[in-house]
Design a protein around this motif. Structure first.
Motif, PDB file in Angstrom:
ATOM      1  N   ASN A  97       0.560  -1.328  -0.404  1.00 48.68           N
ATOM      2  CA  ASN A  97      -0.206   0.031   0.259  1.00 48.68           C
ATOM      3  C   ASN A  97       1.087   0.969  -0.250  1.00 48.68           C
ATOM      4  O   ASN A  97       0.529   2.185  -0.198  1.00 48.68           O
ATOM      5  CB  ASN A  97      -1.397  -0.125   1.589  1.00 48.68           C
ATOM      6  CG  ASN A  97      -1.824  -0.823   0.995  1.00 48.68           C
ATOM      7  OD1 ASN A  97      -2.828  -1.299   0.060  1.00 48.68           O
ATOM      8  ND2 ASN A  97      -2.712  -1.077   1.871  1.00 48.68           N
ATOM      9  N   GLU A 146       2.273   1.822  -3.577  1.00 47.25           N
ATOM     10  CA  GLU A 146       1.275   2.286  -3.903  1.00 47.25           C
ATOM     11  C   GLU A 146       0.786   3.376  -4.103  1.00 47.25           C
ATOM     12  O   GLU A 146       0.235   4.309  -5.195  1.00 47.25           O
ATOM     13  CB  GLU A 146      -0.278   1.007  -4.061  1.00 47.25           C
ATOM     14  CG  GLU A 146      -0.225   0.250  -4.773  1.00 47.25           C
ATOM     15  CD  GLU A 146      -0.814  -1.137  -4.521  1.00 47.25           C
ATOM     16  OE1 GLU A 146      -1.245  -1.722  -3.981  1.00 47.25           O
ATOM     17  OE2 GLU A 146      -2.465  -0.536  -5.336  1.00 47.25           O
ATOM     18  N   LYS A 203      -8.189   2.889  -4.696  1.00 46.73           N
ATOM     19  CA  LYS A 203      -8.220   3.113  -5.658  1.00 46.73           C
ATOM     20  C   LYS A 203      -9.137   2.435  -6.708  1.00 46.73           C
ATOM     21  O   LYS A 203     -10.282   2.340  -6.780  1.00 46.73           O
ATOM     22  CB  LYS A 203      -6.964   1.847  -5.246  1.00 46.73           C
ATOM     23  CG  LYS A 203      -6.030   1.964  -4.232  1.00 46.73           C
ATOM     24  CD  LYS A 203      -5.217   0.891  -4.250  1.00 46.73           C
ATOM     25  CE  LYS A 203      -3.975   2.054  -3.245  1.00 46.73           C
ATOM     26  NZ  LYS A 203      -3.316   0.753  -2.976  1.00 46.73           N
ATOM     27  N   GLY A 243      -6.895  -5.657   1.240  1.00 48.30           N
ATOM     28  CA  GLY A 243      -5.548  -5.938   1.890  1.00 48.30           C
ATOM     29  C   GLY A 243      -5.302  -5.666   3.708  1.00 48.30           C
ATOM     30  O   GLY A 243      -4.798  -6.257   4.055  1.00 48.30           O
TER      31      GLY A 243
END
Ligand SMILES: Nc1ncnc2c1ncn2[C@@H]1O[C@H](COP(=O)(O)OP(=O)(O)O)[C@@H](O)[C@H]1O
Ligand SMILES: [Mg+2]
Lengths: 394, 130
Positions: free
Chosen positions: A293, A296, A347, A356
């Motif tokens: 994460n 990202e 997202k 997640g």
């Protein structure tokens, strides 16, 4: 005692009381039966943006109209001399949705005809309760999904692997391909040019990413329930973190999409931390999800500053603590409150599954009796803290 | 070592899985043998002595665990890998023959080149210990 000394004493006591009121995290207001204010604490000033001096003598329901409904009960509470509690008041909506508890107590002293009102922001608490309930649900679903997983994973394997086989059998790099093409009187380069022109290479690569996406959802679902009952070990957190970093470094997505090698990694491991008992694969999964994460978030933000992840371990109140901090875009409070919810993702569709962190939450809290929290502000990066009991899963 | 010298035995009751994994491994030049059950695999294993044996867990007949434990007695120098669609935790018997969590590959394998690396690793280790 001389009069002036008494006055001083009184003043001192009054000051002490006010200090105590100002220290409390609750909003405290004293009103008469009409709701007219005669005392407020500092938390009230911060919440309403109105100073104590300005508030004095005003009607409380006009200063904080979101609670006007509940505040109508003040007179009844005073008359009946019995307190009133409203445990969950919603205020605002969407990103500004918050929850409060409100209590009205009749003041039991010579200054009768007064009530004390206490208001607490319980948003975080309500969120945690919601997340717990949803986590329980996911654990249940996960148990059922495990039975189905076998049936789904075989066909998914065929889809993914044959897509990869197709890619390879039209690849220019494998001599057997040229030979087979020649045998049927075709030219591999022309076949490739045709496929390129008709977008077929893209189709194949989309089959692969779609398959991976489906597979990620299933494997995430499975991670909610316990994987190995027998599988607890004592491991040093430093060793575990180093392993996950290595794992992340070889991950296809992490390399290609999130430019993981460009991220600067800082590690501060406490020397005095004993090995921690845990299911290593599960906690690895947790750490990997959090690190992914961070990578990202930093890649999405297209940051100008050097992206950095800082890993820290330490002993904290008898628990082993891991901090995973990034200097990425951070998140606002409304987002932060929801990140552990199953399927919550900011997202794009197809990028985030929103599983997640909810998996991480289930593994840490349910599987290991630990804690996981996030601290973040927009623009100021994020820090995830995981605390595990030293004898986590005995 | 040439990949053709590395024998790989695939045990899976799903023909699709055997086909797609075998195709990839054959393209890599490995010598690939496929069977649909543990019983068939046991008949073969002593004769071919594969460097690597990749077995499913849920099989008709004996299950993957029983198969590997028995196969290990017949061909102890083979490196055994588990390829399964379920969450699988190694049993004590499999730990005892030296298997670790790294030897469990969950279906679907996203990128078969990872499996190829794993096979090469196993083959290299086998060569050193022989
Ligand atoms: N390090 C981070 N920085 C900023 N936002 C984050 C970070 N980690 C998680 N988030 C937020 O939490 C959400 C949920 O994360 P997660 O459960 O892993 O699902 P997903 O990554 O699939 O969106 C993300 O969509 C993102 O908004
Ligand atoms: Mg995520």
């Amino acid at each position: 005692m001389p009069h002036s000394d008494i006055a001083k004493q009184v003043h001192k006591h009054k000051k002490t009381l006010l200090d105590i009121l100002d220290t409390l995290p609750s909003i405290i207001v004293r009103v008469d039966r009409n709701g007219r204010i005669n005392l407020v604490n500092r938390r009230f000033e911060q919440f309403s943006g109105i100073t104590a001096a300005e508030a004095k003598g005003k009607l409380l329901q006009t200063l904080i109209p979101q609670f006007a409904g509940e505040l109508q009960q003040v007179a009844v509470v005073i008359d009946c001399k019995s307190p009133l509690t409203n445990a969950r008041i919603q205020s605002g909506s969407g990103a500004n949705l918050r929850y409060y508890s409100l209590q009205i107590y009749p003041l039991d002293s010579d200054v009768s005809g007064m009530a004390v009102i206490r208001i607490d922001d319980i948003t975080e608490h309500v969120r945690i309760e919601d997340i717990m309930a949803q986590t329980e649900k996911m654990i249940m679903i996960s148990g059922m999904a495990a039975g189905m997983a076998h049936e789904i994973n075989n066909p998914l394997g065929a889809i993914l692997q044959h897509a990869q086989n197709i890619e390879r059998r039209v690849s220019a790099d494998i001599p057997a391909n040229r030979k087979a093409a020649a045998e049927v009187g075709a030219d591999l380069d022309l076949i490739r040019a045709y496929m390129q022109k008709r977008g077929i290479f893209d189709f194949i690569s989309h089959i692969r990413s779609a398959g991976i996406r489906a597979s990620d959802i299933i494997s995430n679902m499975l991670h909610f329930s316990r994987r190995c009952d027998s599988g607890t070990e004592y491991i040093k957190l430093s060793e575990l973190l180093d392993r996950v970093v290595e794992l992340a470094g070889t991950d296809y997505d992490m390399k290609k999409k999130y430019d993981f090698p460009r991220i600067e990694l800082q590690r501060f491991y406490a020397a005095d931390l004993p090995p921690v008992q845990m299911s290593v694969t599960e906690i690895e999964q947790v750490v990997l999800n959090v690190i992914k994460n961070a990578a990202e978030a930093m890649a999405d933000a297209g940051m100008e500053r050097q992206p950095r992840i800082t890993l820290r371990t330490r002993l904290s109140e008898g628990m082993a603590q891991i901090d995973i901090e990034d200097n990425g875009p951070g998140m606002d409070e409304a987002t932060r409150l929801r990140i552990f919810e199953p399927f919550f993702s900011t997202k794009e569709v197809g990028v985030g599954t929103g599983l997640g962190l909810s998996v991480a939450y289930a593994i840490v809290t349910k599987g290991h009796h630990g804690l996981i929290e996030a601290h973040s502000r927009p623009g100021a990066g994020s820090c995830f803290t995981i605390k595990l009991p030293l004898k986590g899963r005995g | 070592m040439n990949n053709a010298d590395i024998k790989v035995l695939l045990v899976d009751d799903d023909e699709m899985i055997r086909d797609c994994v075998a195709a990839y491994l054959e393209d890599e030049g490995f010598s690939v043998y496929c069977v649909a059950s543990g019983e068939e695999a046991l008949q073969l294993i002593a004769a071919i002595r594969p460097a690597v044996c990749i077995s499913d867990m849920r099989l008709s007949g004996m299950n993957g665990e029983e198969f590997i434990v028995t196969a290990h007695t017949l061909s102890p120098e083979t490196c055994y890998l588990i390829h399964t669609g379920m969450m699988y935790c190694l049993s004590d018997e499999l730990h005892a023959i030296g298997m670790s969590a790294d030897d469990v590959l969950l279906k679907p394998i996203h990128d078969l080149s990872k499996l190829v690396n794993k096979i090469k690793q196993c083959a290299a280790i086998r060569r050193c210990t022989q």
